[in-house]
Scaffold this active site. Structure first.
Site, mmCIF file in Angstrom:
data_model
loop_
_atom_site.group_PDB
_atom_site.id
_atom_site.type_symbol
_atom_site.label_atom_id
_atom_site.label_comp_id
_atom_site.label_asym_id
_atom_site.label_seq_id
_atom_site.Cartn_x
_atom_site.Cartn_y
_atom_site.Cartn_z
ATOM 1 N N VAL A 1 0.824 4.927 5.009
ATOM 2 C CA VAL A 1 0.224 3.870 5.827
ATOM 3 C C VAL A 1 1.295 2.885 6.275
ATOM 4 O O VAL A 1 1.279 2.401 7.414
ATOM 5 C CB VAL A 1 -0.904 3.154 5.062
ATOM 6 C CG1 VAL A 1 -1.413 1.947 5.854
ATOM 7 C CG2 VAL A 1 -2.055 4.117 4.783
ATOM 8 N N GLY B 1 0.827 -1.198 0.000
ATOM 9 C CA GLY B 1 0.000 0.000 0.000
ATOM 10 C C GLY B 1 0.860 1.246 0.000
ATOM 11 O O GLY B 1 2.022 1.225 -0.421
ATOM 12 N N SER B 2 0.303 2.330 0.497
ATOM 13 C CA SER B 2 0.992 3.617 0.443
ATOM 14 C C SER B 2 2.126 3.701 1.459
ATOM 15 O O SER B 2 2.125 3.017 2.486
ATOM 16 C CB SER B 2 0.002 4.754 0.695
ATOM 17 O OG SER B 2 -0.378 4.785 2.063
ATOM 18 N N GLU C 1 5.719 -3.324 1.022
ATOM 19 C CA GLU C 1 5.852 -2.969 -0.396
ATOM 20 C C GLU C 1 5.012 -1.721 -0.587
ATOM 21 O O GLU C 1 3.782 -1.790 -0.632
ATOM 22 C CB GLU C 1 5.386 -4.134 -1.278
ATOM 23 C CG GLU C 1 5.771 -3.985 -2.731
ATOM 24 C CD GLU C 1 4.664 -3.338 -3.547
ATOM 25 O OE1 GLU C 1 4.818 -2.140 -3.886
ATOM 26 O OE2 GLU C 1 3.669 -4.004 -3.834
ATOM 27 N N CYS D 1 1.813 0.338 -8.602
ATOM 28 C CA CYS D 1 2.927 0.977 -7.891
ATOM 29 C C CYS D 1 4.203 1.008 -8.705
ATOM 30 O O CYS D 1 5.136 1.744 -8.362
ATOM 31 C CB CYS D 1 3.159 0.280 -6.558
ATOM 32 S SG CYS D 1 3.383 -1.500 -6.711
#
Length: 498
Positions: A251, A247-248, A269, A303
């Site tokens: 976060v 995710g981001s 990741e 991503c």
């Protein structure tokens, strides 16, 4: 037409998604269960901007129960026969492939990506299960002499324990199989919290795992619409020994801080801002084709998408023409419609960010040569595939991950200049370079501060390739021969002669 009737026109087997009746349930301890509170949340179809179906909304207490169940299952599963793990994972792989059409259709319904993209992801996702089935048989240690001649050292590998897995909406199948395949092969048990935007693909994978014979409690899946609360439980519960998150970056930092209270092993990741460099000696046709796959796959919502497209000034105009020609041939539309190549973005928030990046670029001198706006005739979530020229350092698009179908082309003059620009980012997931000079390929490939480099290719994701980044793109590697190591602890036994 009722929701179930609409779904049945597209999905052959509604039971695969636990949609024979509503709401769809979570999977804990080998049982399909609904929230004790009776709460549900709706999953949206971004392509039609309407509700798809409801899912049970589990509480934090129910996540805590799933963790306890997974821990109890781990006590026996960690000692399971590796040949049995292999057989179960192989059956799971076969079932995923047998149900590929329904899985891809549901992915398009809840994620929005074009059906061709969705089918590609299902196959990609299945390959991780196949790969890690084999990796279960290849777990090995070693032995060595000791500095003390009376001792011998034996090194073994053991599963870390219960793993908390948090997955994103942009690859709702592959991000689960890449993590869970490795965990189960290693002998770990898992508690999965799939993205609230795309739970049905995840639930189908759990159904197929159950049918494949994954023992009760080994794989648990908790659907919820309050990710932060459940994330806190997964990162602070002492029974969880590892957390894997895609995710981001923001976060990921929060989860890392929360996990520090119990010093969990982490795989993160996180976000990227991939440079895509086209040198003056590049095969421009090949580079343009690669950019289409790299930048616009999933409507730019990956991503590893190229975000900063650096083109040598001597070939800039020619490359712009090649890119614009290709982008203009895309067909934007509802993912299940024939011929559609690109679907909607996932949410209004995603649309807003893409609009902001385009507007900022134009205000700072960028020129939109194709696209550049919401395709309102299709719906509020559709943004036209866009090409921007005259992009410059300092634009938002040079500093932030756009996560949308916008390709901004920057001019550069020297190798040193473009490498410096490419590395001027706090993140480092993927990068791409195009050149016929093999010395330059090695030189620039090694100089780029990223975890993965595509050299004369726009695709870096492969089951056999270690996936992961550096800097604020996280740490840990998924897939490849290294992926299973993230779920194993190394233990040494020092044995003395009697």
């Amino acid at each position: 037409m009722s929701t179930s009737s609409k779904l049945s026109t597209n999905i052959k087997d509604l039971s695969l998604f636990d949609l024979e009746e509503f709401p769809a349930r979570s999977y804990i301890g080998g049982k399909w269960v609904t929230a004790a509170s009776g709460k549900t949340f709706d999953v949206e179809n971004p392509g039609l901007n309407e509700t798809l179906a409801p899912v049970t909304d589990m509480s934090v207490e129910e996540t805590r129960k799933a963790i306890k169940v997974a821990h109890e299952a781990f006590l026996s599963y960690r000692n399971s026969d590796i040949k049995e793990r292999y057989a179960i994972l192989r059956r799971w792989y076969d079932l995923i492939m047998e149900n590929a059409d329904d899985l891809a259709t549901m992915m398009t319904l809840e994620n929005g990506k074009a059906l061709g993209d969705a089918k590609g992801e299902v196959v990609y996702a299945a390959k991780f299960i196949d790969w890690f089935a084999g990796e279960a048989l290849r777990i090995s240690g070693d032995s060595s002499m000791s500095s003390n001649p009376q001792n011998r050292i034996i090194t073994i590998k053991q599963p870390v324990g219960v793993v908390g897995i948090i997955t994103p909406w942009n690859f709702p199948a592959a991000m689960i199989t890449r993590k869970v395949g490795a965990a189960l092969a290693a002998g770990c048990t898992v508690v999965i919290r799939p993205a609230a935007e795309t739970p049905f693909t995840a639930l189908a994978l759990a159904k197929l795992a159950e049918r494949a014979g994954v023992p009760a409690g080994v794989l648990n899946m908790v659907t919820a619409n309050s990710p932060s609360e459940h994330g806190i439980e997964l990162t602070t519960n002492p029974l969880i020994r590892k957390v894997s998150f895609t995710g981001s970056t923001n976060v990921g930092k929060i989860l890392a801080k929360q996990s520090s209270s119990t010093l969990k092993k982490l795989s993160l990741e996180l976000g990227g801002n991939a440079p895509f460099i086209v040198f003056e000696d590049a095969d421009l046709e090949k580079a343009a084709d690669a950019l289409m796959a790299c930048k616009f796959r999933g409507s730019g919502q990956t991503c590893v998408c190229a975000n900063r497209i650096y083109v040598h000034s001597s070939v800039y105009d020619a490359f712009v023409d090649l890119v614009t020609e290709r982008v203009s041939k895309f067909k934007l539309g509802y993912g299940l419609d024939a011929g559609v190549t690109h679907g909607p973005l996932i949410s209004e928030k995603a649309i807003s960010k893409v609009k902001q990046h385009v507007e900022d670029a134009v205000q700072k001198g960028g020129v939109v040569v194709t696209g550049g706006k919401v395709a309102s005739n299709l719906g509020p979530m559709y943004f036209e595939p866009t090409v921007i020229i005259n992009a410059k350092q300092g634009m938002l698009i040079s500093e932030e991950e756009t996560f949308g179908p916008v390709g901004a082309l920057f001019k550069f003059d020297t190798e040193d200049e473009v490498v410096a620009w490419a590395n001027d980012s706090p993140v480092g997931l993927a990068g791409y370079l195009f050149s016929k000079d093999i010395s330059r390929v090695f030189r620039v490939g090694e100089a780029l501060q990223v975890g993965m480099v595509g050299c004369n290719t726009g695709l870096v994701s492969d089951v056999l390739s270690p996936f992961g980044g550096v800097k604020e793109s996280g740490f840990g590697r998924e897939g490849s021969k290294y992926g299973i190591s993230e779920y194993l602890d190394i233990k040494s036994l020092t044995i003395s002669t009697l």
